[in-house]
Design a protein around this motif. Sequence first.
Motif, PDB file in Angstrom:
ATOM      1  N   GLN A 183      15.058 -11.639  24.237  1.00  0.00           N
ATOM      2  CA  GLN A 183      14.345 -10.495  24.810  1.00  0.00           C
ATOM      3  C   GLN A 183      13.351 -10.947  25.872  1.00  0.00           C
ATOM      4  OE1 GLN A 183      15.180  -7.100  23.806  1.00  0.00           O
ATOM      5  NE2 GLN A 183      16.803  -8.510  23.236  1.00  0.00           N
ATOM      6  N   LEU A 184      12.690 -12.061  25.610  1.00  0.00           N
ATOM      7  CA  LEU A 184      11.739 -12.602  26.574  1.00  0.00           C
ATOM      8  C   LEU A 184      12.448 -13.022  27.854  1.00  0.00           C
ATOM      9  CD1 LEU A 184       8.883 -13.546  27.289  1.00  0.00           C
ATOM     10  CD2 LEU A 184       9.383 -15.704  26.129  1.00  0.00           C
ATOM     11  N   LEU A 185      13.590 -13.690  27.717  1.00  0.00           N
ATOM     12  CA  LEU A 185      14.348 -14.109  28.892  1.00  0.00           C
ATOM     13  C   LEU A 185      14.828 -12.895  29.689  1.00  0.00           C
ATOM     14  CD1 LEU A 185      16.556 -17.072  27.590  1.00  0.00           C
ATOM     15  CD2 LEU A 185      14.376 -17.174  28.796  1.00  0.00           C
ATOM     16  N   THR A 186      15.354 -11.904  29.000  1.00  0.00           N
ATOM     17  CA  THR A 186      15.857 -10.708  29.673  1.00  0.00           C
ATOM     18  C   THR A 186      14.750 -10.008  30.454  1.00  0.00           C
ATOM     19  OG1 THR A 186      17.555 -10.367  27.974  1.00  0.00           O
ATOM     20  CG2 THR A 186      16.960  -8.471  29.322  1.00  0.00           C
ATOM     21  N   ALA A 187      13.564  -9.894  29.844  1.00  0.00           N
ATOM     22  CA  ALA A 187      12.442  -9.230  30.510  1.00  0.00           C
ATOM     23  C   ALA A 187      12.028  -9.963  31.781  1.00  0.00           C
ATOM     24  CB  ALA A 187      11.253  -9.132  29.557  1.00  0.00           C
ATOM     25  N   GLY A 189      14.251 -11.589  33.704  1.00  0.00           N
ATOM     26  CA  GLY A 189      15.409 -11.672  34.588  1.00  0.00           C
ATOM     27  C   GLY A 189      16.155 -12.984  34.541  1.00  0.00           C
ATOM     28  N   ARG A 190      16.174 -13.605  33.380  1.00  0.00           N
ATOM     29  CA  ARG A 190      16.844 -14.904  33.265  1.00  0.00           C
ATOM     30  C   ARG A 190      18.084 -14.807  32.394  1.00  0.00           C
ATOM     31  NH1 ARG A 190      11.529 -18.659  32.171  1.00  0.00           N
ATOM     32  NH2 ARG A 190      10.240 -17.702  33.780  1.00  0.00           N
ATOM     33  N   GLN A 191      18.995 -15.744  32.621  1.00  0.00           N
ATOM     34  CA  GLN A 191      20.194 -15.812  31.805  1.00  0.00           C
ATOM     35  C   GLN A 191      19.838 -16.323  30.420  1.00  0.00           C
ATOM     36  OE1 GLN A 191      23.317 -14.832  32.725  1.00  0.00           O
ATOM     37  NE2 GLN A 191      22.373 -14.089  34.624  1.00  0.00           N
ATOM     38  N   TRP A 192      20.574 -15.851  29.435  1.00  0.00           N
ATOM     39  CA  TRP A 192      20.364 -16.334  28.083  1.00  0.00           C
ATOM     40  C   TRP A 192      20.716 -17.816  28.007  1.00  0.00           C
ATOM     41  CZ3 TRP A 192      22.290 -12.275  23.989  1.00  0.00           C
ATOM     42  CH2 TRP A 192      21.604 -11.080  24.193  1.00  0.00           C
ATOM     43  N   PHE A 232       4.483 -24.573  16.857  1.00  0.00           N
ATOM     44  CA  PHE A 232       5.835 -25.122  16.800  1.00  0.00           C
ATOM     45  C   PHE A 232       6.473 -24.976  18.183  1.00  0.00           C
ATOM     46  CE2 PHE A 232       4.797 -23.738  12.534  1.00  0.00           C
ATOM     47  CZ  PHE A 232       5.174 -24.839  11.750  1.00  0.00           C
ATOM     48  N   PRO A 233       6.762 -26.084  18.855  1.00  0.00           N
ATOM     49  CA  PRO A 233       7.327 -25.978  20.213  1.00  0.00           C
ATOM     50  C   PRO A 233       8.745 -25.398  20.175  1.00  0.00           C
ATOM     51  CG  PRO A 233       7.398 -28.243  19.438  1.00  0.00           C
ATOM     52  CD  PRO A 233       6.611 -27.485  18.418  1.00  0.00           C
ATOM     53  N   LEU A 234       9.061 -24.654  21.219  1.00  0.00           N
ATOM     54  CA  LEU A 234      10.409 -24.127  21.394  1.00  0.00           C
ATOM     55  C   LEU A 234      10.915 -24.616  22.752  1.00  0.00           C
ATOM     56  CD1 LEU A 234      11.790 -20.641  20.546  1.00  0.00           C
ATOM     57  CD2 LEU A 234      12.195 -21.587  22.817  1.00  0.00           C
ATOM     58  N   PHE A 235      12.042 -25.288  22.733  1.00  0.00           N
ATOM     59  CA  PHE A 235      12.563 -25.900  23.953  1.00  0.00           C
ATOM     60  C   PHE A 235      13.818 -25.165  24.418  1.00  0.00           C
ATOM     61  CE2 PHE A 235      10.562 -29.258  21.418  1.00  0.00           C
ATOM     62  CZ  PHE A 235       9.591 -29.700  22.321  1.00  0.00           C
ATOM     63  N   ALA A 236      13.821 -24.789  25.708  1.00  0.00           N
ATOM     64  CA  ALA A 236      15.017 -24.186  26.300  1.00  0.00           C
ATOM     65  C   ALA A 236      16.029 -25.286  26.564  1.00  0.00           C
ATOM     66  CB  ALA A 236      14.644 -23.466  27.579  1.00  0.00           C
ATOM     67  N   GLU A 237      17.263 -25.031  26.224  1.00  0.00           N
ATOM     68  CA  GLU A 237      18.325 -26.003  26.461  1.00  0.00           C
ATOM     69  C   GLU A 237      19.273 -25.486  27.520  1.00  0.00           C
ATOM     70  OE1 GLU A 237      19.961 -26.471  22.529  1.00  0.00           O
ATOM     71  OE2 GLU A 237      18.568 -28.101  22.072  1.00  0.00           O
ATOM     72  N   GLN A 238      19.615 -26.326  28.473  1.00  0.00           N
ATOM     73  CA  GLN A 238      20.509 -25.933  29.547  1.00  0.00           C
ATOM     74  C   GLN A 238      21.939 -25.805  29.043  1.00  0.00           C
ATOM     75  OE1 GLN A 238      19.335 -25.058  32.399  1.00  0.00           O
ATOM     76  NE2 GLN A 238      17.229 -25.724  32.025  1.00  0.00           N
TER      77      GLN A 238
END
Length: 238
Positions: A183-187, A189-192, A232-238
């Motif tokens: 939901q955060l990514l969508t808000a 304008g980013r790809q999941w 708790f860190p959250l890391f985006a993975e390509q």
Amino acid sequence: MRDVLFLPFADGMELAVAADGSAAVGDKPADAVSAPVDVVAYFAVRVALMELLSVGAEAKAVVLQNFIADDRWEALCRGIRRACRELGIDLPITGSSESNFPTVQSALGVTAIGLVSAGRKRIGVTPDAAKFAVIGRPLVGPAVLAHSQWVAPLSLFVELLASPYIYELIPVGSKGIYYEWTQLLTANGRQWRSCACPLPLFASGGPATSVLVSYDPAGESKIKRQTGHLFFPLFAEQ
């Protein structure tokens, strides 16, 4: 997208409405989870108010729907007032109680109503360079009371709201961390994308015991000091 309804109001302002409900949690014999009713109301209104405040709205009132019993009204209001005190706000409470028929399980609903400037919503303001973290552990049911040390306190939530390093905050609900992440990514304008976190990504967050945040990397050390063992860190993975 976010669990808040926005309605045009006046002078560039919008009504913001957020709600939460609880069922089968309370002090009745048939309840699935046993808990004092004031605690049940506290956690229910916690969700609605966190949703409201996280989008930049100013809370104005709380509406309570009490399906437990008429004589529980004051105890429920006591739980709501406790949450308001911890958030540093004082809100009027209105609503109704089921007084015609007895119920075998506890149930209630809460709605938080506020105002927000149409052009200053705290949604979709996370830049590409931001980092992400979850504050608190996602907990549900008896675990909420048994492991209160892992619940993000409302006082900390207020601090994070005011932090110049925090871009967006999203309370983690029953659909879990990963859902809120998408939901955060969508808000913005980013790809999941997939992500990695020390916490379970798909576990229910119950009554918003944890919060997903996007933040400025320059403030990471200060945010870690503020949140301590709840970070708790959250890391985006390509």
